[in-house]
Design a protein around this motif. Structure first.
Motif, PDB file in Angstrom:
ATOM      1  N   GLN A  70       3.815  12.811 -17.877  1.00 57.18           N
ATOM      2  CA  GLN A  70       2.614  13.380 -17.254  1.00 57.18           C
ATOM      3  C   GLN A  70       2.243  12.664 -15.974  1.00 57.18           C
ATOM      4  O   GLN A  70       1.434  13.175 -15.192  1.00 57.18           O
ATOM      5  CB  GLN A  70       1.442  13.327 -18.246  1.00 57.18           C
ATOM      6  CG  GLN A  70       0.768  11.959 -18.382  1.00 57.18           C
ATOM      7  CD  GLN A  70       1.540  10.989 -19.259  1.00 57.18           C
ATOM      8  OE1 GLN A  70       2.626  11.283 -19.754  1.00 57.18           O
ATOM      9  NE2 GLN A  70       0.958   9.814 -19.461  1.00 57.18           N
ATOM     10  N   GLY A  71       2.826  11.511 -15.740  1.00 61.23           N
ATOM     11  CA  GLY A  71       2.548  10.737 -14.532  1.00 61.23           C
ATOM     12  C   GLY A  71       1.475   9.696 -14.753  1.00 61.23           C
ATOM     13  O   GLY A  71       0.548   9.887 -15.538  1.00 61.23           O
ATOM     14  N   THR A  72       1.611   8.601 -14.036  1.00 57.77           N
ATOM     15  CA  THR A  72       0.608   7.539 -14.080  1.00 57.77           C
ATOM     16  C   THR A  72       0.339   7.068 -12.654  1.00 57.77           C
ATOM     17  O   THR A  72       1.269   6.881 -11.870  1.00 57.77           O
ATOM     18  CB  THR A  72       1.067   6.369 -14.984  1.00 57.77           C
ATOM     19  OG1 THR A  72       0.028   5.401 -15.095  1.00 57.77           O
ATOM     20  CG2 THR A  72       2.324   5.689 -14.470  1.00 57.77           C
ATOM     21  N   GLN A  73      -0.935   6.913 -12.328  1.00 57.94           N
ATOM     22  CA  GLN A  73      -1.329   6.578 -10.963  1.00 57.94           C
ATOM     23  C   GLN A  73      -1.165   5.086 -10.703  1.00 57.94           C
ATOM     24  O   GLN A  73      -1.620   4.255 -11.494  1.00 57.94           O
ATOM     25  CB  GLN A  73      -2.782   6.973 -10.718  1.00 57.94           C
ATOM     26  CG  GLN A  73      -3.317   6.614  -9.336  1.00 57.94           C
ATOM     27  CD  GLN A  73      -2.710   7.445  -8.234  1.00 57.94           C
ATOM     28  OE1 GLN A  73      -2.595   8.665  -8.337  1.00 57.94           O
ATOM     29  NE2 GLN A  73      -2.296   6.790  -7.143  1.00 57.94           N
ATOM     30  N   VAL A  74      -0.535   4.770  -9.594  1.00 61.31           N
ATOM     31  CA  VAL A  74      -0.458   3.399  -9.100  1.00 61.31           C
ATOM     32  C   VAL A  74      -1.115   3.378  -7.726  1.00 61.31           C
ATOM     33  O   VAL A  74      -0.714   4.128  -6.831  1.00 61.31           O
ATOM     34  CB  VAL A  74       1.001   2.918  -9.004  1.00 61.31           C
ATOM     35  CG1 VAL A  74       1.078   1.575  -8.280  1.00 61.31           C
ATOM     36  CG2 VAL A  74       1.616   2.812 -10.399  1.00 61.31           C
ATOM     37  N   THR A  75      -2.117   2.539  -7.586  1.00 59.16           N
ATOM     38  CA  THR A  75      -2.827   2.414  -6.320  1.00 59.16           C
ATOM     39  C   THR A  75      -2.783   0.961  -5.866  1.00 59.16           C
ATOM     40  O   THR A  75      -3.182   0.070  -6.611  1.00 59.16           O
ATOM     41  CB  THR A  75      -4.283   2.876  -6.441  1.00 59.16           C
ATOM     42  OG1 THR A  75      -4.308   4.233  -6.900  1.00 59.16           O
ATOM     43  CG2 THR A  75      -4.997   2.786  -5.103  1.00 59.16           C
ATOM     44  N   VAL A  76      -2.292   0.749  -4.651  1.00 56.48           N
ATOM     45  CA  VAL A  76      -2.193  -0.593  -4.092  1.00 56.48           C
ATOM     46  C   VAL A  76      -3.133  -0.675  -2.898  1.00 56.48           C
ATOM     47  O   VAL A  76      -2.965   0.039  -1.909  1.00 56.48           O
ATOM     48  CB  VAL A  76      -0.756  -0.917  -3.665  1.00 56.48           C
ATOM     49  CG1 VAL A  76      -0.657  -2.366  -3.188  1.00 56.48           C
ATOM     50  CG2 VAL A  76       0.213  -0.661  -4.812  1.00 56.48           C
ATOM     51  N   SER A  77      -4.111  -1.547  -3.007  1.00 56.73           N
ATOM     52  CA  SER A  77      -5.082  -1.698  -1.932  1.00 56.73           C
ATOM     53  C   SER A  77      -4.637  -2.780  -0.952  1.00 56.73           C
ATOM     54  O   SER A  77      -4.005  -3.759  -1.337  1.00 56.73           O
ATOM     55  CB  SER A  77      -6.455  -2.041  -2.504  1.00 56.73           C
ATOM     56  OG  SER A  77      -6.402  -3.288  -3.167  1.00 56.73           O
ATOM     57  N   SER A  78      -5.001  -2.587   0.297  1.00 56.22           N
ATOM     58  CA  SER A  78      -4.597  -3.553   1.340  1.00 56.22           C
ATOM     59  C   SER A  78      -5.608  -4.665   1.506  1.00 56.22           C
ATOM     60  O   SER A  78      -6.696  -4.620   0.947  1.00 56.22           O
ATOM     61  CB  SER A  78      -4.408  -2.834   2.666  1.00 56.22           C
ATOM     62  OG  SER A  78      -5.591  -2.170   3.021  1.00 56.22           O
ATOM     63  N   PRO A 110       0.821  -1.225   0.000  1.00 56.20           N
ATOM     64  CA  PRO A 110       0.000   0.000   0.000  1.00 56.20           C
ATOM     65  C   PRO A 110       0.854   1.275   0.000  1.00 56.20           C
ATOM     66  O   PRO A 110       0.460   2.272  -0.610  1.00 56.20           O
ATOM     67  CB  PRO A 110      -0.815  -0.131   1.286  1.00 56.20           C
ATOM     68  CG  PRO A 110      -0.960  -1.607   1.466  1.00 56.20           C
ATOM     69  CD  PRO A 110       0.343  -2.188   1.018  1.00 56.20           C
ATOM     70  N   GLU A 111       2.008   1.224   0.626  1.00 58.38           N
ATOM     71  CA  GLU A 111       2.857   2.409   0.659  1.00 58.38           C
ATOM     72  C   GLU A 111       3.531   2.714  -0.679  1.00 58.38           C
ATOM     73  O   GLU A 111       4.187   3.747  -0.823  1.00 58.38           O
ATOM     74  CB  GLU A 111       3.928   2.279   1.753  1.00 58.38           C
ATOM     75  CG  GLU A 111       4.726   0.986   1.722  1.00 58.38           C
ATOM     76  CD  GLU A 111       4.170  -0.053   2.693  1.00 58.38           C
ATOM     77  OE1 GLU A 111       2.929  -0.221   2.758  1.00 58.38           O
ATOM     78  OE2 GLU A 111       5.004  -0.713   3.368  1.00 58.38           O
ATOM     79  N   ASP A 112       3.355   1.850  -1.652  1.00 61.41           N
ATOM     80  CA  ASP A 112       3.832   2.142  -3.007  1.00 61.41           C
ATOM     81  C   ASP A 112       2.828   2.997  -3.787  1.00 61.41           C
ATOM     82  O   ASP A 112       3.126   3.431  -4.904  1.00 61.41           O
ATOM     83  CB  ASP A 112       4.071   0.844  -3.783  1.00 61.41           C
ATOM     84  CG  ASP A 112       5.205   0.014  -3.221  1.00 61.41           C
ATOM     85  OD1 ASP A 112       5.046  -1.219  -3.123  1.00 61.41           O
ATOM     86  OD2 ASP A 112       6.254   0.594  -2.869  1.00 61.41           O
ATOM     87  N   THR A 113       1.672   3.229  -3.208  1.00 62.47           N
ATOM     88  CA  THR A 113       0.655   4.051  -3.853  1.00 62.47           C
ATOM     89  C   THR A 113       1.180   5.464  -4.077  1.00 62.47           C
ATOM     90  O   THR A 113       1.642   6.119  -3.146  1.00 62.47           O
ATOM     91  CB  THR A 113      -0.626   4.096  -3.006  1.00 62.47           C
ATOM     92  OG1 THR A 113      -1.188   2.778  -2.949  1.00 62.47           O
ATOM     93  CG2 THR A 113      -1.640   5.059  -3.596  1.00 62.47           C
ATOM     94  N   ALA A 114       1.122   5.913  -5.328  1.00 56.64           N
ATOM     95  CA  ALA A 114       1.644   7.228  -5.692  1.00 56.64           C
ATOM     96  C   ALA A 114       1.398   7.463  -7.175  1.00 56.64           C
ATOM     97  O   ALA A 114       0.996   6.547  -7.904  1.00 56.64           O
ATOM     98  CB  ALA A 114       3.149   7.306  -5.415  1.00 56.64           C
ATOM     99  N   VAL A 115       1.664   8.687  -7.589  1.00 61.33           N
ATOM    100  CA  VAL A 115       1.761   8.971  -9.013  1.00 61.33           C
ATOM    101  C   VAL A 115       3.220   8.743  -9.407  1.00 61.33           C
ATOM    102  O   VAL A 115       4.128   9.292  -8.775  1.00 61.33           O
ATOM    103  CB  VAL A 115       1.335  10.409  -9.348  1.00 61.33           C
ATOM    104  CG1 VAL A 115       1.508  10.677 -10.840  1.00 61.33           C
ATOM    105  CG2 VAL A 115      -0.107  10.644  -8.923  1.00 61.33           C
TER     106      VAL A 115
END
Length: 115
Positions: free
Chosen positions: A107-115, A87-92
């Motif tokens: 431009q950035g790409t969103q990465v979301t890691v759910s717990s 989850p702490e890898d969640t970021a743009v």
């Protein structure tokens, strides 16, 4: 002027994997390094991993052993294979191309890691 196009972000559960790609075009000569940074909400942008023109790599301590950066010189592309995501890898995540004393950003790409 260097243009960077990123792809591969998304939503994944903890422990999963994602692969980011960044393709560079336009004035892509004299590269010193290319790689990835990330910025989480309320935090500063930080280095994730880079690969130099000579093929050397450098990783943030927090991702060592989990992330792997690779470069396809023929396609002017870098990839970031992210395994065992937390989850702490969640970021743009932002692609960066550095040459002649200047860094160029995607431009950035969103990465979301759910717990």
């Amino acid at each position: 002027q260097v243009q960077l196009v990123e792809s591969g972000g998304g939503l994944v559960q903890a422990g999963g994997s994602l692969r980011l790609s960044c393709a560079a075009s336009g004035g892509i000569f004299g590269m010193i390094y290319m790689g990835w940074y990330r910025q989480a909400p309320g935090k500063q942008r930080e280095l994730v991993a880079i690969v130099t023109s000579g093929g050397s790599t450098n990783y943030a301590d927090s991702v060592k052993g989990r992330f792997t950066i690779s470069r396809d010189s023929a396609k002017n592309t870098v990839h970031l294979q992210m395994n065992s995501l937390k989850p702490e890898d969640t970021a743009v995540y932002y692609c960066n191309y550095y040459k002649a004393g200047r860094g160029y950003w995607g431009q950035g790409t969103q990465v979301t890691v759910s717990s």
